[in-house]
Scaffold this active site. Sequence first.
Site: not given
Length: 353
Positions: A173, A242, A338
């Site tokens: 990520r 997410s 995130e």
Amino acid sequence: MFKNRFFNTMQIQNQVQLKPFNTLSLDVTASHYTKVKSIEDIEEALAFAKEHELNVLVLSGGSNMLLPQQINALVIHLDIQGIDVLSEDQDFIRVKVGAGQVWHDFVLYTTKQNWFGLQNLALIPGLVGASPVQNIGAYGVEVGEFIESVQVYDRLLKQTGSISAADCHFSYRHSIFKDEPARYIITHVTFKLLKQANLKLNYGDLKQAVGDNLTAENLQNQVIHIRQSKLPDPKEYPNVGSFFKNPIVNTQEFERLIAQFSTIPHYPQANGNVKIAAGWLIDQAGWKGKQLGVVGMFHKQALVLVNYANASLADVKKTYQAVQHDVEQRFQIMLEPEPVLYNNLGLIENHTE
């Protein structure tokens, strides 16, 4: 009333509502907004921002951002299109894709062309230009594995450039574009895809679903089916996918966790560290299906935060911070969100501030 200013091909609008452009459906107004379809448009937009002393916020698919109610900045909305084959041989094909292409549509296109690699990433929301930024991943595949280079407008050097995959520093990520968020505007992404079947079936439920029908189309369809069964449609339940990253812990930390919680889902990493399933932690902390006011964690997938009714950024922060607190109390792990958090000047803010 909108005031419009026209340049060669670009139009600046004032006080534009961004609710349709962010998948969490937050009520957001931008003081200045423009849609760009070319590198020339980007250069004009940046010149306008400089002249009017405005910060710049680059908006892609709006599926990984948390925005305040008012943004006093120039929002540049990427809409660069195109899918161009650069070269191909027996094993690989190189494809250059505009940053404004819808990611899922591009994945569907690759499957139709019988190109392999991206099927595990089907149905991820957002645009192609955002895919390298957080190195999107799902079901054992990260997009960085199939990126050859990223084409950018470099705001520091005031010119276009190309950054090789190696220089993008892809990790979980993460990429160079997160390290230097104000420097690069991604215009295109060049992919190197496989022409021979090579299906990634590392995840148990996916392997079982695909069965013996080992085609790219079946893999893609199973990924879509699994995601649709677990994840809410942003049009019905506004969300950013997410919400938290799966935490990565060292061996010592993992041994402590597994001794206390023997069923904790975990995935060993190449460097000896271990990735822990954040959704499981959230579920165990009692947050699956739980709401705090108009924001809550989805009842089918605890990792997804949902805006149930006209939530503000303050409502969202209150909820995810409560989740972080409860998970930390139970597991001594601080979950990291995130999506990228922005302030009212269009600048990126740390979630801990």
